[in-house]
Scaffold this motif. Structure first.
Motif, PDB file in Angstrom:
ATOM      1  N   GLU A   6      10.962  -4.808   0.653  1.00 35.10           N
ATOM      2  CA  GLU A   6       9.639  -4.214   0.533  1.00 35.10           C
ATOM      3  C   GLU A   6       8.645  -5.095   1.278  1.00 35.10           C
ATOM      4  OE1 GLU A   6       8.660  -1.433  -0.671  1.00 35.10           O
ATOM      5  OE2 GLU A   6      10.544  -0.758  -1.588  1.00 35.10           O
ATOM      6  N   PRO A  57       2.188  -5.958   1.027  1.00 37.16           N
ATOM      7  CA  PRO A  57       1.277  -4.802   1.051  1.00 37.16           C
ATOM      8  C   PRO A  57       0.210  -4.863   2.142  1.00 37.16           C
ATOM      9  CG  PRO A  57       0.925  -6.162  -0.912  1.00 37.16           C
ATOM     10  CD  PRO A  57       2.191  -6.622  -0.295  1.00 37.16           C
ATOM     11  N   ARG A  99      11.122  -0.440   6.709  1.00 35.87           N
ATOM     12  CA  ARG A  99      10.107  -1.248   7.389  1.00 35.87           C
ATOM     13  C   ARG A  99      10.656  -2.641   7.658  1.00 35.87           C
ATOM     14  NH1 ARG A  99       5.239   1.558   6.843  1.00 35.87           N
ATOM     15  NH2 ARG A  99       5.169   3.085   5.151  1.00 35.87           N
ATOM     16  N   GLN A 113       4.239  -6.640  10.968  1.00 39.42           N
ATOM     17  CA  GLN A 113       5.466  -7.325  10.587  1.00 39.42           C
ATOM     18  C   GLN A 113       6.032  -8.150  11.747  1.00 39.42           C
ATOM     19  OE1 GLN A 113       7.711  -7.522   7.817  1.00 39.42           O
ATOM     20  NE2 GLN A 113       5.992  -6.837   6.566  1.00 39.42           N
ATOM     21  N   ARG A 125       2.289  -3.837   6.215  1.00 40.10           N
ATOM     22  CA  ARG A 125       3.260  -2.764   6.090  1.00 40.10           C
ATOM     23  C   ARG A 125       3.687  -2.177   7.430  1.00 40.10           C
ATOM     24  NH1 ARG A 125       4.173  -0.924   1.201  1.00 40.10           N
ATOM     25  NH2 ARG A 125       4.817   1.136   1.961  1.00 40.10           N
TER      26      ARG A 125
END
Length: 336
Positions: free
Chosen positions: A22, A25, A303, A33, A28
């Motif tokens: 995950e 937040p 992701r 990333q 994302r």
């Protein structure tokens, strides 16, 4: 740890897992990333002991050792394109392995260092000979050592191709790879379009600087003006990589060197972690489970970007989820 997709049997081929990764937040998207750890993360500290390894063809590669001087488990780490001893993802994974009692040795691929290698050619996606030679050197030096390997991006391609070429003779007991390209032409075409062109421009700039510096000292039988004028990876590989390494053109190079054609021949437990939103490729390059050898697990997250995988810890602080994840796999698979 992971949720099995439940779609495949492992008896006759590999498996695909849906990752439980995950993203943080606040990070994302694929570009956050990819770029935040590359640009903003401090380089992990790691004490390195350098070694120059002479090769059978008269060239050399440089190695960097870290961790305890002795030990029964040793991991060989292979960097990505334009990477090396300073690669953050590689150093971070090395620290995780060392914390679990491993020794590590980083292979700086031929021509990847500050000092030009002696021969005209440099490393590329299919250049597995030096890695395979290193495995055997390490085995000869210490017949009882338990070897593992890890690679990222281009290094993942090199590692997976080498494992497939070696098959049952591979000297390593286990391997972990991240952001493997699998099919090189679609990846090169993706980097020609949209926002991905920014990544291509940065990588091409660094790559051209490497070859320009090298060939000022070691001339190559190619048109360097045309190489340095290449607008994308396909042009660069047409003008430089292919002619220097005996390929007909870039497409011939991609077809013969992409790791997707070798993952069905791997005979060692291998974990490959890829993200569907990787801006260097498209989900279409990911193989089906039927293309994977039985010991191979492909873990796919929704992701994560390209060599990103930044998650939040219990206090909301960002951390590099991929590094302990790969280290845990190798540590479990090659247990003391």
């Amino acid at each position: 740890m992971n949720r099995d997709s439940g779609m495949y049997e492992r008896s006759s081929h590999g498996r695909i897992l849906v990752s439980d990764f995950e993203p943080h937040p606040l990070l994302r998207g694929p570009h956050a990333q990819t770029m935040v750890p590359a640009l903003l993360r401090p380089t992990p500290k790691l004490a390195l002991r350098r070694e120059r390894l002479e090769l059978p063809d008269g060239d050399f590669v440089d190695l960097a050792w870290a961790g305890p001087a002795r030990g029964s488990r040793l991991a060989v780490l292979v960097h990505g394109l334009t990477g090396g001893f300073q690669s953050k993802y590689l150093r971070g994974t090395a620290r995780e392995l060392i914390a679990r009692g491993w020794r590590v040795v980083i292979l700086q691929l031929r021509g990847g260092g500050d000092e030009p290698n002696r021969h005209a050619r440099c490393y590329h996606h299919g250049d597995t000979g030096d890695l395979r030679h290193l495995w055997r050197v390490l085995r000869q030096r210490d017949p009882g050592v338990r070897l593992a390997a890890a690679g990222w991006s281009l290094g993942a391609n090199v590692l997976l191709k080498a494992l497939g070429e070696e098959g049952t003779t591979a000297p390593v007991e286990a391997a972990a790879a991240a952001c493997a390209p699998f099919r090189l032409l679609p990846c090169a075409e993706k980097l020609r379009r949209g926002t991905a062109r920014l990544y291509q421009a940065r990588l091409l700039r660094d790559l051209k600087a490497i070859v320009a510096r090298k060939h000022a000292a070691v001339p190559a039988p190619v048109d360097m003006d045309a190489v340095l004028a290449a607008r994308d990876f396909i042009e660069f590989d047409d003008r430089y990589t292919a002619p220097l390494n005996g390929f007909r053109d870039a497409r011939d190079y991609y077809e013969r060197c992409e790791c997707g054609g070798f993952v069905g021949a791997i005979r060692r437990p291998t974990l490959i972690v890829n993200a569907r939103d990787d801006p260097f490729m498209t989900p279409a390059v990911l193989p089906r489970a039927s293309a994977l050898a039985p010991p191979v697990t492909l873990e796919v997250s929704r992701r994560g970007g390209h060599v990103g995988f930044i998650a939040a810890d219990a206090h909301g602080r960002p951390y590099c989820w991929l590094e302990p994840h790969l280290a845990d796999f190798l540590d479990r698979t090659v247990a003391c």
